[in-house]
Design an enzyme around this catalytic site. Structure first.
Site, PDB file in Angstrom:
ATOM      1  N   PHE A   1       0.860  -1.188   0.000  1.00  0.00           N
ATOM      2  CA  PHE A   1       0.000   0.000   0.000  1.00  0.00           C
ATOM      3  C   PHE A   1       0.894   1.236   0.000  1.00  0.00           C
ATOM      4  O   PHE A   1       1.746   1.385   0.871  1.00  0.00           O
ATOM      5  CB  PHE A   1      -0.928   0.038   1.219  1.00  0.00           C
ATOM      6  CG  PHE A   1      -1.872   1.201   1.173  1.00  0.00           C
ATOM      7  CD1 PHE A   1      -3.043   1.143   0.422  1.00  0.00           C
ATOM      8  CD2 PHE A   1      -1.568   2.385   1.831  1.00  0.00           C
ATOM      9  CE1 PHE A   1      -3.896   2.231   0.342  1.00  0.00           C
ATOM     10  CE2 PHE A   1      -2.426   3.481   1.752  1.00  0.00           C
ATOM     11  CZ  PHE A   1      -3.593   3.405   1.018  1.00  0.00           C
TER      12      PHE A   1
ATOM     13  N   ASP B   1       9.328   2.786   1.650  1.00  0.00           N
ATOM     14  CA  ASP B   1       8.119   3.469   2.118  1.00  0.00           C
ATOM     15  C   ASP B   1       8.013   3.222   3.618  1.00  0.00           C
ATOM     16  O   ASP B   1       7.589   2.163   4.062  1.00  0.00           O
ATOM     17  CB  ASP B   1       6.890   2.939   1.370  1.00  0.00           C
ATOM     18  CG  ASP B   1       5.595   3.629   1.824  1.00  0.00           C
ATOM     19  OD1 ASP B   1       5.589   4.233   2.913  1.00  0.00           O
ATOM     20  OD2 ASP B   1       4.591   3.553   1.086  1.00  0.00           O
TER      21      ASP B   1
ATOM     22  N   LYS C   1       2.421   9.674   8.241  1.00  0.00           N
ATOM     23  CA  LYS C   1       1.683   9.260   9.439  1.00  0.00           C
ATOM     24  C   LYS C   1       2.169   9.893  10.760  1.00  0.00           C
ATOM     25  O   LYS C   1       1.658  10.921  11.141  1.00  0.00           O
ATOM     26  CB  LYS C   1       1.612   7.731   9.516  1.00  0.00           C
ATOM     27  CG  LYS C   1       0.689   7.165   8.421  1.00  0.00           C
ATOM     28  CD  LYS C   1       0.140   5.819   8.737  1.00  0.00           C
ATOM     29  CE  LYS C   1      -1.014   5.468   7.813  1.00  0.00           C
ATOM     30  NZ  LYS C   1      -0.619   4.931   6.504  1.00  0.00           N
TER      31      LYS C   1
HETATM   32  C1  LIG Z   1      -0.884   5.238   5.057  1.00  0.00           C
HETATM   33  C2  LIG Z   1       0.174   4.854   4.096  1.00  0.00           C
HETATM   34  C3  LIG Z   1       0.378   5.588   2.899  1.00  0.00           C
HETATM   35  C4  LIG Z   1      -0.509   6.708   2.478  1.00  0.00           C
HETATM   36  O1  LIG Z   1      -0.457   7.788   3.341  1.00  0.00           O
HETATM   37  P1  LIG Z   1      -1.553   8.957   3.232  1.00  0.00           P
HETATM   38  O2  LIG Z   1      -1.060   9.974   4.209  1.00  0.00           O
HETATM   39  O3  LIG Z   1      -2.872   8.340   3.599  1.00  0.00           O
HETATM   40  O4  LIG Z   1      -1.547   9.439   1.844  1.00  0.00           O
HETATM   41  C5  LIG Z   1       1.447   5.223   2.102  1.00  0.00           C
HETATM   42  N1  LIG Z   1       2.253   4.211   2.423  1.00  0.00           N
HETATM   43  C6  LIG Z   1       2.078   3.485   3.540  1.00  0.00           C
HETATM   44  C7  LIG Z   1       3.028   2.382   3.856  1.00  0.00           C
HETATM   45  C8  LIG Z   1       1.026   3.772   4.405  1.00  0.00           C
HETATM   46  O5  LIG Z   1       0.832   3.035   5.501  1.00  0.00           O
END
Ligand SMILES: *Cc1c(COP(=O)(O)O)cnc(C)c1O
Length: 396
Positions: A138, A223, A252
């Site tokens: 994700f 990420d 986050k």
């Molecule tokens: C939550 C998340 C995102 C997206 O972040 P947003 O602030 O909702 O755009 C991207 N990568 C990972 C691993 C995430 O957990």
């Protein structure tokens, strides 16, 4: 406004894109939150891993309030001091030497994708445009990050997706090597697939990713939007793997609950974003940056990496005991630090709802996984209570 009134208004005025629990939270303090009817909950989700210091931590609040009294926003046509301090602190505490500030995780990943392509473009390798990603990953909901996301359900009905994204099984070194070729710009991976069900990369995988990227001359983008800022017990999850990425994305927990994202790069990779190639109006917002500096300082001052490791171990220990009592309804307990997933043998949504009725906030990370991502300073009695509530929810 009561919970019922909030739900009713929400049904009328919001786009129906979220599956929301039928409560509105109006106040938070540490690991406790209160709904509009005055009911108190144990927050074991921390706003989905954003409120890393708990709700309304005084140090973050003081930093944000002080900045609100100074200046709220400037254009990126000038420097602002909190953004410089934050970028400097992030570089001091990571492999990074160059920082691009934005407002969310998806934006940080968009920046990283653009940077990877421009990096090779600047080196005369215009054909290197492909991003190799993992199945089950994700990376966000804007189109580039969505194309990178390895879960087709999120892409349904909103295509066509931007081209140039490949997906390989997560944790499979041979598959990754097979996918990297003369058109590859970068490999984009989470150290732990958070939304995908708290799936931890096998030991040695990220070191193998580093090696494969070096051999092929492609960038590795980590990420760390969910795993960063101490969540797994080290400030960045890659530190536990003996492998260092070229680019890292954060969001986050970075602002402790205020909206901010960042892309952090090595000197060499970061140089690819030359003037005019990328921008964000709100990126580097002084209030969000001042809060983020306070979050970093507080993690250090309060020894929260150690707290996170200890609390995570304690929570997993309690959950293993629970599994011995409830049998095969709990299939697996996964995670590192305070990012913990409990995989159930059946759909977890009713269990999450039951937990809320019993006074605890958790959520789903894929259909059968209950996710715990509490504040890094969560106290052990809270974890006892959390395990107890989960057990009662499973029994119901
Ligand atoms: C939550 C998340 C995102 C997206 O972040 P947003 O602030 O909702 O755009 C991207 N990568 C990972 C691993 C995430 O957990």
């Amino acid at each position: 406004m009561t919970n019922a009134e909030a739900v009713d208004l929400g049904h009328r005025v919001l786009t129906p894109n979220y599956k929301q629990q039928p409560i509105a939270l109006v106040r938070g303090e540490g690991t406790r939150v209160w709904d509009a009817d005055g009911r108190r909950y144990l927050d074991m989700l921390g706003g989905i891993a954003t409120c890393a210091l708990g709700h309304c931590h005084p140090a973050v609040r003081a930093a944000a309030e002080a900045q609100l009294g100074q200046i709220w926003h400037t254009s990126n046509g000038v420097y602002n001091l909190p953004s410089l301090r934050l970028a400097d602190e992030l570089c001091r505490r990571s492999f990074g030497r160059r920082v691009f500030l934005c407002n969310s995780g998806t934006e940080a990943n968009e920046a990283a994708i653009k940077l990877a392509r421009r990096f090779h473009f600047a080196a005369g390798a215009e054909e290197r445009v492909e991003i190799v990603c993992a199945v089950g990953s994700f990376h966000g909901r804007t189109l580039g990050a969505l194309a990178a996301t390895g879960q087709p359900k999120y892409q349904k009905g909103v295509g066509p997706m931007p081209a140039g994204f490949l997906h390989v099984p997560f944790g499979d070194e041979a598959a990754l090597r097979g996918a990297i070729g003369p058109r590859t710009a970068a490999v984009l991976l989470e150290a732990i697939q958070g939304e995908g069900g708290v799936r931890v990369a096998p030991r040695g995988y990220l070191a193998a990713v580093r090696k494969a990227c070096d051999e092929a001359g492609v960038l590795w983008i980590a990420d760390e939007v969910q795993t960063g800022m101490g969540r797994t017990g080290t400030l960045w999850a890659y530190e536990q793997e003996g492998a260092v990425p070229d680019v890292m994305t954060l969001a986050k927990a970075l602002g402790g609950g205020l909206p901010i994202g960042a892309m952090i790069a090595t000197e060499k990779a970061g140089a690819a974003l030359t003037p005019g190639t990328h921008a964000s109006t709100f990126g580097g917002n002084p209030v969000a940056c001042a809060a983020a500096v306070a979050v970093l300082e507080t993690i250090e001052r309060e020894g929260l990496l150690q707290s996170c490791r200890d609390a995570g171990e304690y929570l997993r220990g309690r959950l293993y005991e629970l599994r011995r009592r409830v049998g095969e309804r709990v299939v697996e307990i996964r995670g590192r630090g305070l990012l913990v997933g409990v995989e159930l043998s059946a759909e977890a949504a009713p269990v999450v709802a039951r937990c809320r009725e019993l006074g605890m906030i958790v959520n789903l990370a894929s259909e059968k996984v209950v996710r715990f991502a509490p504040a890094l300073n969560v106290e052990l009695p809270d974890l006892d209570e959390a395990t107890d509530i989960l057990e009662r929810a499973l029994a119901a």
